[in-house]
Design an enzyme around this catalytic site. Structure first.
Site, short mmCIF file in Angstrom:
data_model
loop_
_atom_site.label_atom_id
_atom_site.label_comp_id
_atom_site.label_asym_id
_atom_site.label_seq_id
_atom_site.Cartn_x
_atom_site.Cartn_y
_atom_site.Cartn_z
N SER A 142 10.16 74.50 -22.21
CA SER A 142 9.98 74.02 -20.84
C SER A 142 9.88 72.49 -20.84
O SER A 142 9.88 71.85 -21.90
CB SER A 142 8.74 74.65 -20.22
OG SER A 142 7.58 74.29 -20.97
N TYR A 143 9.75 71.92 -19.66
CA TYR A 143 9.72 70.45 -19.53
C TYR A 143 8.59 69.87 -20.37
O TYR A 143 7.43 70.28 -20.24
CB TYR A 143 9.53 70.07 -18.06
CG TYR A 143 9.72 68.61 -17.78
CD1 TYR A 143 10.94 67.98 -18.01
CD2 TYR A 143 8.66 67.83 -17.30
CE1 TYR A 143 11.11 66.63 -17.76
CE2 TYR A 143 8.83 66.48 -17.05
CZ TYR A 143 10.05 65.89 -17.28
OH TYR A 143 10.22 64.55 -17.02
N PRO A 144 8.90 68.91 -21.27
CA PRO A 144 7.90 68.47 -22.25
C PRO A 144 6.97 67.35 -21.80
O PRO A 144 6.16 66.90 -22.58
CB PRO A 144 8.77 68.01 -23.43
CG PRO A 144 10.00 67.48 -22.77
CD PRO A 144 10.23 68.32 -21.55
N ARG A 145 7.11 66.89 -20.55
CA ARG A 145 6.22 65.81 -20.07
C ARG A 145 5.25 66.40 -19.06
O ARG A 145 5.60 66.59 -17.90
CB ARG A 145 7.02 64.67 -19.45
CG ARG A 145 7.92 63.93 -20.43
CD ARG A 145 8.59 62.76 -19.75
NE ARG A 145 9.54 62.09 -20.61
CZ ARG A 145 9.24 61.14 -21.49
NH1 ARG A 145 7.99 60.73 -21.60
NH2 ARG A 145 10.18 60.58 -22.22
#
Length: 744
Positions: free
Chosen positions: A217-220
């Site tokens: 999933s989005y890493p930020r």
């Protein structure tokens, strides 16, 4: 599944062997001795699936030594060592605690494989590793340590008199090690650096690539709490057939997943989780290692806590108390999928009760010393940045990468950040000019204001305007003070300090300091490693080898030329003002020392005729062309030419309160009436002196020179108070820590 323990001769060899045999798919953790790591992976041995544990020793485990007095060269005849001296086999390095480490790691293992050299030394180490000595318990002293050797020796002697250790108390308590919170960016970067050996910038780039390819999933994200509608079981089912964790996942799905811990919802993106199953062959290298960690972390968040039994036994040996403890794992829980987080195995304790006695085998006194902290690791820096609010999940890797690229730090072994000379000088320079620029409070204060804006508690334009104004003021102040930074840089990165000329003596070490003429000019004491700023745009020379009465530094004389100003100064006082009413950069002509012959108190005459904030001070070095100069502005009065002595009197003028001057002239060249050679008077009010004073650079003259009754606004020596209505200009107070109070 059976377990195979493999032991190599040194840690680096164990790591290399484990990486090769596991094809890079392994988990590692430090052993209880802190020196040797344990690398775990699954594979086949003798045709059956097993769990491998690869570790090492650090050379020889045991050594042979003499007993008692024979181990002290000053108490035995060396000839006796050849026939009468008894020997014992003991640990080669007790600090490594290698015997206990091998006992703990070997417990429960079915096979042992020794990766040691095929020679006599290697064979000897093989036998050392393969032998468990008679079982003994290692007790810890309840006092922990003392800092007086004689007192420690006294306790040792008292304890050695006893032959048995009496059990005072026993306790057994079940404890749990909590499963991790859902994964956010900061934790991912921290683990990538500490455990995977990946820098934050590289880890972030790898994670973004995994995200764009659909693997995670989005890493930020700053969130560590799964949304209520998050499909935990669906994400878990995708990993049910993976060869590395299929058994764990299937058991969780069958028995029911555990509810994740409640974390922090930052309102941005969900925690980082795997989006689909992947293999090492599919991803390879760092991408696989990061994906593996993210997946194992996700599985651990829905697993059960690790439960273990902690046993403690308290002993009394004579008057002193000792304790030993051990841990036994009851249920591995999440550590099954995150073995590096497992509870370290410790020696199991015997079953006993109060009053039982055990023979005392050996009592030893260890002598150690404290050590300074090591350099920060990237992981530790990330933790501190998060703690102090420096940066965000997106900017933290950029900040760390910047300080590496700009050569402020270098990344050493273990991903420790070692400051370079450039980085050290830069920080010292900022501290010297404006310490807030390097303290964590300044950045975190801005971040707090941004949060207040997001919460609707602060006005965006107000915060922006105020913050810009603060940093604008800081920038201009820094530029005005840049000489302090240049001075540190040039002394550290150029041979100027080595090529300077000896000029005056340091008051601390009494050695000569070197005068460095290149701008910014300064004095440098190579023995004390101290640098002292000097006035610029003039010449510097030694002042009669006179010394400052406060610090014993030799005075130097600054001069702007024969027609300009000059004054003596103490290099130390110029950089470290000795009195509260003094500021940095003041010479002897502004020093308020009450009795020093070079100070304002002794040489000050009266209020400056132009700036009204300064004091006219006699220049005692200017004869026979005497000068009086303002200690604030550029007013210079040339006077009493050819006088062979001029001194400032303790008496003052009855009209303007200025100090009187006592002047002696040569008889042949005296300008005084009647060929007199001596006269005392006020340089402002005395009609004889008025004819002998030539004012330079002044826009106006003293009230006494304009005629009319004198106003009592002149000043005596040292009374440099500013007239009413004209307060002293001050540097703006711009403490960033006051921002929150300003807006809330």
């Amino acid at each position: 599944m059976k377990t195979v323990l493999m032991v190599a001769e040194k840690p680096s060899l164990a790591q290399s062997i484990a990486k090769i045999l596991s094809r890079g798919s392994l988990s590692s953790h430090k052993g209880l001795n802190g020196a040797c790591s344990v690398h775990e992976y699954t594979g086949t041995f003798a045709g059956q699936p097993v769990r491998f544990k690869m570790t090492s020793v650090c050379g020889h485990v045991m050594t042979l030594d003499f007993l008692g007095k024979y181990n002290k060269w000053d108490k035995v005849d060396p000839a006796e060592l050849f026939s009468q001296a008894p020997t014992e086999k003991k640990e080669a390095n007790p600090k490594l605690n290698m015997v206990k480490f091998l006992q703990v790691e070997g417990r429960g293992c079915d096979y042992i494989v020794l990766w040691l050299d095929c020679d006599k030394e290697g064979e000897n180490i093989c036998f050392e590793v393969n032998t468990d000595k008679d079982r003994s318990l290692l007790l810890d002293w309840d006092r922990v340590r003392v800092f007086d050797r004689e007192i420690a020796q006294m306790f040792l002697n008292m304890t050695k008199l006893e032959k048995e250790a009496q059990v005072e108390a026993t306790s057994r308590k079940e404890k749990a090690k909590q499963r991790p919170l859902a994964l956010n960016t900061v934790e991912m970067l921290r683990v990538a650096s500490s455990s995977l050996g990946m820098g934050p910038q590289h880890a972030m780039q790898t994670a973004e690539r995994l995200y764009t390819q659909g693997y995670i999933s989005y890493p930020r994200t700053e969130t560590t709490h799964y949304p209520e509608n998050f499909d935990l079981k669906g994400s878990l089912r995708q990993q049910a057939n993976h060869p590395y964790w299929a058994d764990t996942v299937k058991r969780l799905l069958a028995e029911g997943i555990n509810r994740p811990r409640k974390g922090h919802d930052a309102g941005d993106h969900p925690p980082i989780t795997p989006m689909k199953s992947a293999t090492e062959a599919e991803l390879g290298g760092d991408a696989w290692r990061l994906y593996e960690y993210i997946t194992r972390h996700f599985i651990a968040t829905v697993s059960h806590d690790c439960k273990y039994l902690q046993s403690t036994i308290s002993f009394r040996i004579g008057p002193e108390l000792f304790t030993c403890s051990g841990k036994t794992v009851l249920s591995p829980g999440f550590t099954e999928v995150m073995p590096w987080q497992s509870v370290p195995l410790e020696e199991s304790l015997p079953t006993c009760q109060r009053g039982d006695a055990f023979p005392v085998g050996e009592v030893k006194m260890l002598e150690k010393q404290t050590n300074p902290p090591d350099y920060l690791t990237e992981a530790e820096l990330i933790t501190l940045m998060e703690k102090h609010g420096i940066g965000t999940d997106a900017s933290i890797p950029v900040h760390i990468n910047n300080i590496c690229q700009r050569n402020y730090v270098t990344v050493e072994s273990g991903r420790r950040l070692k400051p370079t000379n450039l980085g050290i000088v830069l920080v010292h320079g900022y501290y010297k000019i404006d310490a807030e620029l390097v303290l964590p409070t300044i950045r975190s204060a801005v971040e707090k204001q941004l949060n207040l804006i997001a919460q609707g508690k602060a006005d965006y334009r107000q915060v922006l305007g105020h913050t810009l104004d603060v940093f604008k003021r800081k920038f201009h102040y820094f530029v005005d003070s840049i000489a302090g930074m240049d001075e540190l840089m040039e002394v550290s990165f150029s041979p100027l300090a080595a090529t300077g000329k000896p000029l005056s003596r340091c008051g601390k070490c009494h050695r000569f300091m070197k005068y460095i003429q290149a701008k910014p000019s300064r004095l440098h004491c190579s023995h004390c490693d101290e640098t002292y700023t000097l006035p610029q745009n003039g010449t510097i020379k030694l002042y009669k080898e006179l010394r400052c009465p406060l610090d014993d530094f030799e005075l130097v004389l600054w001069s702007s030329g024969s027609r300009g100003k000059s004054y003596p100064l103490c290099p130390y006082c110029y950089n470290h003002p000795p009195f509260r009413d003094m500021k940095k950069g003041m010479g002897c002509n502004e020093c308020t020392h009450p009795s020093c012959q070079h100070s304002l108190s002794m040489l000050g005459i009266g209020q400056c005729v132009e700036c009204e904030s300064g004091v006219l001070v006699l220049d005692p070095t200017s004869g026979p062309k005497w000068k009086v100069a303002c200690n604030k502005c550029n007013v210079v009065a040339h006077c009493f030419e050819n006088a062979h002595r001029v001194r400032v009197s303790a008496d003052t003028c009855s009209v303007c309160e200025a100090a009187l001057l006592d002047v002696d002239f040569n008889k042949a060249k005296s300008p005084l009436p009647g060929n007199e050679t001596q006269h005392m008077g006020c340089v402002f009010c005395d009609p004889v002196f008025q004819e002998l004073v030539e004012l330079k650079h002044a826009a106006s003259c003293h009230p006494m020179h304009r005629g009319g009754p004198g106003r009592r606004q002149g000043r005596g020596r040292g009374r440099a108070r500013r007239p009413p209505g004209k307060p002293n200009p001050r540097r703006p107070k711009d403490k960033m820590s006051a921002l929150a109070a300003y807006f809330v």
